[in-house]
Structures are given as C-alpha cells and as structure tokens.
Design an enzyme around this catalytic site. Structure first.
Site, mmCIF file in Angstrom:
data_model
loop_
_atom_site.group_PDB
_atom_site.id
_atom_site.type_symbol
_atom_site.label_atom_id
_atom_site.label_comp_id
_atom_site.label_asym_id
_atom_site.label_seq_id
_atom_site.Cartn_x
_atom_site.Cartn_y
_atom_site.Cartn_z
ATOM 1 C CG LEU A 128 -105.847 -27.852 -11.835
ATOM 2 C CD1 LEU A 128 -105.397 -27.046 -10.635
ATOM 3 C CD2 LEU A 128 -106.222 -29.265 -11.412
ATOM 4 C CG HIS A 232 -105.468 -34.256 -23.178
ATOM 5 N ND1 HIS A 232 -104.141 -34.253 -22.800
ATOM 6 C CD2 HIS A 232 -105.496 -33.744 -24.442
ATOM 7 C CE1 HIS A 232 -103.416 -33.760 -23.771
ATOM 8 N NE2 HIS A 232 -104.211 -33.440 -24.788
#
Length: 341
Positions: A128, A232
C-alpha cells in the site's frame, strides 16, 4: 476521478517511480525493474485465472490507483492469496518464558522473540503506497479499503485469515534500531541491503543467519526493545484504519524492523460484513451519499468513490461514475457507504 484497477505491463515505469518514492523499509516494492516487471506479470496471470484454477493459492493481485483526468498512476496496493507457498514466510513471535524456583522464592516472567512460520498459508494485504501529490481527502482510505471489496467479492480465492505487515520504525537514512542489534551480532549488512534482498525474494539468508533460539527481549539494547511492535510514523494512519476494520496485533513482528503484523478473520472484517451486492441504476445521484463502489468481474475489476443513492436492491449512480467503472444499468456492483471518519 480516481479509479482503482488491475496493474498492466504498461504501468511498469509508474510502478518503478512509486518504488523509488516509497523509500527504505518498503520491502514489497524493491527499486529493481526486473523484479517489478515480474510482479506485474504474476499479477496479470493471477487475474486471468478462473476460480477453479486458483487452488494453489500462489496468486498475487496488484492494483493501481489512476487519476482518470490525467492518466497518471498515483498509488498502488495488493493482495496475496496465500503467503509462504513457495518461499518461507518468517516472523518473530513475542512470547514469554517463565523462570521459577519455589525453593528460592524466585519467579521471573521474561519476554522472548521466537523465529516462526506461523502465518504460512494465510492471505495478506500488502504494497500500500500513495504518492505525496495525492495524500489528501480520502484517497488513502479508498486505496486501503478497496482491498476489502476485492476480498468480499472473490472470497473463494483467499484464506480464512488475513494479515497485514506494518512498516516498523526506521530513520530517514533507513536505520532501524532493531536491525542494528541483529546486524551487530548476526549479519554483516546494513538494513537497506537486507530489506532490498528480501524484496527481491532472496530470503534464504534469514533462515541461515537469524538466531535459531528464542531471544530474551530484556537482553536487547533499550532502543531495540522500544520499537518492538511499533510502526513507522507514516504508517500510523494505515494501522488505525485496519484496527477500525477489526484487525488486531497478536504478538507477531517483522524479522527486520520488528514492525507489527496485524490479523483478522476474513468474515469478521467490518467492510466485508457490511458491503452488499446491488444492481446498477443510472440517474441523478447528487442527493446520495459518498459510496465505495466496486465491480464484480475480476478481470475488469474497478473501484472508486462516488455519490450514490442506495435503494432497496439497487444503487443509483450518475453516468460519469458508470463510465469510470465500466458498468451499465442492470449490472451488479458491490457497495458500501463510505465512512469519512
């Protein structure tokens, strides 16, 4: 209009650009033209198969987000039917080890990381990425959630469990605190190189060099401990969306950056449960609601976000939306009202 469709060989240059944009830590998009071309070819072959030809589970479906006004490809997303069928699919599992001595009155419960292949055979949401130029509105949400429409419509091609590997913590230079510890003791390569090799499918070094026995988490440096199961910063929105759909973390983390892998039973995914098949009607949809709409033929799969009026048994869309999806009155689509928040 933004429309999601299957990737084709004509999209190779665009996919290479997206791979360069994605940066270090995005394992499934290595900056390697030959590897990306092979991914596209594999996807095209997967889309061409009938349901009865998909028993091996080795299929991979790569989709792109196209701006139909410009013809530009601005994002990508993918699904793997069943992982670990040809290459070993590795994770660490965060568990516990108890050290106890009743005679001394000592009882210690310690966290451990154990190398495993527990997710072999499950389906995976992956790859993605949305270009910076289009990170606004609900574009990212559409790119992510379209996969649930695909899963719902082509359910027999996928496993009962679906996972998604979340990108772990690394800095702007691609340095991962977790990998730094592994590198020091077990490997002689930087994180970007290990990540790149994995993206190329060269994963045998994981089994060859990774520690074979459980790792005591308390023995890791504090910096490495702190990122186990963390994502992240740029991945937080994606994780939030998956949690809203019912995905949960069960203690499995990536072997390189210790990012979490989340899972959900396919039939418990919110968008799959709530989407429905409706017959297309063409008309004025200006009074309708924002709706995610997907077609029902796999080779011509399209998905977009548009105004639509939900009526009993059918869905009213305007002609422009019908043209973008390649459908006409009387065709079937899968749809779900799009939750903005």
């Amino acid at each position: 209009m933004l429309v999601i469709r299957p990737i084709t060989s004509r999209d190779l240059v665009a996919l290479l650009r997206i791979a360069e944009e994605s940066g270090v830590g995005f394992t499934s998009l290595p900056v390697n033209e030959e590897r990306l071309a092979a991914k596209i070819a594999h996807s095209e072959a997967s889309f061409a198969l009938s349901d009865s030809q998909c028993q091996s589970g080795e299929q991979g479906y790569l989709l792109v987000l196209e701006d139909t006004d410009t013809g530009e490809v601005v994002g990508t997303t993918a699904l793997e039917a069943r992982v670990g069928q040809t290459d070993a699919f590795w994770h660490y599992h965060l568990g516990s080890a108890v050290h106890s001595s009743p005679s001394l009155g000592v009882h210690k419960e310690l966290k451990t990381l154990s190398l495993c292949n527990d997710y072999s055979g499950v389906s995976e949401l992956c790859t993605l990425f949305l270009s910076e130029s289009h990170r606004q509105g609900y574009n990212g949400k559409l790119l992510s959630k379209c996969r649930f429409m695909f899963l719902a419509e082509f359910r027999d091609r996928f496993s009962d469990v679906v996972i998604a590997e979340m990108r772990g913590v690394s800095d702007a230079q691609g340095k991962s605190p977790f990998w730094s510890w592994l590198q020091e003791h077990f490997f002689d390569m930087e994180f970007p190189q290990a990540d790149y090799l994995s993206g190329l499918g060269k994963k045998t070094f994981i089994a060859e060099l990774m520690p074979r026995h459980p790792i005591y988490v308390d023995m890791l440096p504090q910096a490495a401990q702190a990122v186990i199961g963390q994502v992240h910063d740029k991945t937080r929105p994606a994780l939030k969306l998956l949690k809203a759909e019912g995905f949960r973390w069960r203690g499995y983390v990536d072997v390189f950056d210790a990012g979490p892998t989340v899972e959900c039973d396919i039939d418990h995914i919110k968008a799959i449960r709530e989407s429905e098949r409706l017959e297309v009607a063409i008309g004025d949809a200006s009074e309708g609601v924002q709706t995610m709409i997907a077609t029902t033929h796999i080779q011509q799969f399209r998905c977009t976000l548009a105004q639509a009026c939900h009526r009993k048994g059918d869905l009213v869309i305007d002609q422009a939306t019908a043209d973008a999806l390649g459908v006409k009155a009387g065709d079937w689509v899968r749809a779900i009202a799009f939750e903005k928040e």
